[in-house]
Design a protein around this motif. Sequence first.
Motif, PDB file in Angstrom:
ATOM      1  N   ILE A  74       1.009  -1.203   0.017  1.00  0.00           N
ATOM      2  CA  ILE A  74      -0.350   0.158   0.482  1.00  0.00           C
ATOM      3  C   ILE A  74       0.819   1.282  -0.393  1.00  0.00           C
ATOM      4  O   ILE A  74       0.261   1.881  -0.566  1.00  0.00           O
ATOM      5  CB  ILE A  74      -0.793  -0.415   1.524  1.00  0.00           C
ATOM      6  N   THR A  75       2.324   1.112   0.701  1.00  0.00           N
ATOM      7  CA  THR A  75       3.356   2.335   0.814  1.00  0.00           C
ATOM      8  C   THR A  75       3.428   3.035  -0.765  1.00  0.00           C
ATOM      9  O   THR A  75       3.349   2.285  -1.470  1.00  0.00           O
ATOM     10  CB  THR A  75       4.731   1.839   1.327  1.00  0.00           C
ATOM     11  N   PHE A  80      -6.732   8.681  -1.611  1.00  0.00           N
ATOM     12  CA  PHE A  80      -8.177   8.956  -1.979  1.00  0.00           C
ATOM     13  C   PHE A  80      -8.487   7.352  -2.408  1.00  0.00           C
ATOM     14  O   PHE A  80      -9.152   7.291  -3.217  1.00  0.00           O
ATOM     15  CB  PHE A  80      -7.875   9.575  -2.408  1.00  0.00           C
ATOM     16  N   ASP A  81      -7.646   6.412  -3.284  1.00  0.00           N
ATOM     17  CA  ASP A  81      -7.613   5.391  -3.728  1.00  0.00           C
ATOM     18  C   ASP A  81      -8.005   4.217  -3.145  1.00  0.00           C
ATOM     19  O   ASP A  81      -7.267   2.849  -3.908  1.00  0.00           O
ATOM     20  CB  ASP A  81      -6.817   5.604  -5.040  1.00  0.00           C
ATOM     21  N   ARG A  82      -9.498   3.861  -2.551  1.00  0.00           N
ATOM     22  CA  ARG A  82      -9.502   2.917  -1.525  1.00  0.00           C
ATOM     23  C   ARG A  82     -10.069   2.066  -1.915  1.00  0.00           C
ATOM     24  O   ARG A  82      -9.835   0.933  -1.589  1.00  0.00           O
ATOM     25  CB  ARG A  82     -10.544   3.729  -0.790  1.00  0.00           C
ATOM     26  N   SER A  83     -10.168   2.216  -4.011  1.00  0.00           N
ATOM     27  CA  SER A  83     -10.703   0.479  -4.106  1.00  0.00           C
ATOM     28  C   SER A  83      -9.882  -0.363  -4.139  1.00  0.00           C
ATOM     29  O   SER A  83      -9.587  -1.163  -4.643  1.00  0.00           O
ATOM     30  CB  SER A  83     -11.918   1.291  -5.341  1.00  0.00           C
ATOM     31  N   LYS A  84      -8.458   0.877  -5.024  1.00  0.00           N
ATOM     32  CA  LYS A  84      -7.589   0.218  -5.060  1.00  0.00           C
ATOM     33  C   LYS A  84      -6.890  -0.132  -3.960  1.00  0.00           C
ATOM     34  O   LYS A  84      -5.927  -2.132  -3.889  1.00  0.00           O
ATOM     35  CB  LYS A  84      -6.651   0.984  -5.850  1.00  0.00           C
ATOM     36  N   LEU A 109      -7.857   9.240   7.893  1.00  0.00           N
ATOM     37  CA  LEU A 109      -7.291  10.175   7.711  1.00  0.00           C
ATOM     38  C   LEU A 109      -7.807  11.195   5.892  1.00  0.00           C
ATOM     39  O   LEU A 109      -7.199  11.997   6.129  1.00  0.00           O
ATOM     40  CB  LEU A 109      -5.964   9.037   6.536  1.00  0.00           C
ATOM     41  N   LEU A 110      -8.494  11.036   5.413  1.00  0.00           N
ATOM     42  CA  LEU A 110      -9.196  11.325   4.437  1.00  0.00           C
ATOM     43  C   LEU A 110      -9.799  12.659   5.230  1.00  0.00           C
ATOM     44  O   LEU A 110     -10.161  13.779   4.579  1.00  0.00           O
ATOM     45  CB  LEU A 110     -10.690  10.804   3.996  1.00  0.00           C
ATOM     46  N   PHE A 272     -15.196   1.053   7.829  1.00  0.00           N
ATOM     47  CA  PHE A 272     -16.691   1.395   7.249  1.00  0.00           C
ATOM     48  C   PHE A 272     -16.995   1.085   6.194  1.00  0.00           C
ATOM     49  O   PHE A 272     -18.154   0.852   5.766  1.00  0.00           O
ATOM     50  CB  PHE A 272     -16.156   3.100   7.892  1.00  0.00           C
ATOM     51  N   THR A 273     -15.836   0.921   4.947  1.00  0.00           N
ATOM     52  CA  THR A 273     -16.246   0.605   3.809  1.00  0.00           C
ATOM     53  C   THR A 273     -17.478  -0.425   3.831  1.00  0.00           C
ATOM     54  O   THR A 273     -18.106  -0.758   2.882  1.00  0.00           O
ATOM     55  CB  THR A 273     -14.583   0.648   2.488  1.00  0.00           C
TER      56      THR A 273
END
Length: 367
Positions: A74-75, A80-84, A109-110, A272-273
Amino acid sequence: MKIERIEAIPYAIPYTHPLKFASGEVATADHVLVRVHTDDGLVGQADAPPRPYTYGETQKSIAAVIEDIFSPQITGLDPFDRSKIHAVMNRTINNQVAKGAVDIALWDLLGKALQTPVHKLLGGFTDSMRVSHMLGFRPAAELLEEARSFGERYGITTFKLKVGRRPLALDIEACHVLREGLGDDVDIYLDANRGWTANEALEVLRRTEGLGLSLLEEPCDAKEAMSRRRLVEKSPIPVVGDESVPTAGDVSRELLSGGCNAICIKTARSGFTEAQQILGLCTGLGVDVTMGNQIDTQVGSLATVTFGAAFEATSRRAGELSNFLDMADDLLADPIRIQDGRIRVRTVPGVGADVDEDKLAAYRLDR
């Protein structure tokens, strides 16, 4: 803005008295604080509560999968690219609590990046939630004393009674004592944590008929498929799926197969997602939901309030939000307050779960 690194900080805080229930006992909050750092200095954080006897995750496994598997992949990604990011984490099966904590930390964070409370980003339906308190395995008279104390001190009028004991008479007695002692205006519901068979659950329902119990959660193992479907068909109250429905796919399976007809959402295991996905399934099918508790700290409880207050369906019932009161201490810099039986959301950017760094230093286990 890019993700620079993810921390998984193990810590331990004792409980003043253990919470005992059918599938285990919790005497220490041996959790993991998850922090997502960005290259411009923002930090999102969340709490991960291991429940090895329920989901198979331990404090060590959560820290390892986050730091050794998720963080390297993930680093460098945009938060903001949460789906990725979810696609990356979903390559690894299971590990729901680890994934949920990373997800909540990303939302935190967002919210900070957008200078907006996460509860507003999610939906912003209301600004507080009613509180339900969980009552563990204890003699009936002690359970009544605890419930009365929490009612008088905090204004709590909803109680989840942990059941699933043998002989069944222990739990049946507790139901009768609580109803007689608390009156008809207090909401009482049951959680057997898979402690009974479906037939035993039917017997308990028969012997507590007329007490006005509102829900029966996870009465038996979902693997007892045929008997559980018969239980759901015959039960006069909704049968709630909890341990059996950690993912949206599990929710679909249990609802469509008749294994339950209500769902417990826990942000600690879904973030949350995925909690939004589960909620969408339930509202689309007209299925009641509850906001559950994974024996959370104040950091975790605040995440539950943030999500639960954001939507109409999740705010209808009291959320399980008060078991942090049994902890000897906590990490939250600005402690949660229960007033008139409710907890309010935080109106600051993010989730609002700022940690007292001195306390974290005192309780962390990796230094």
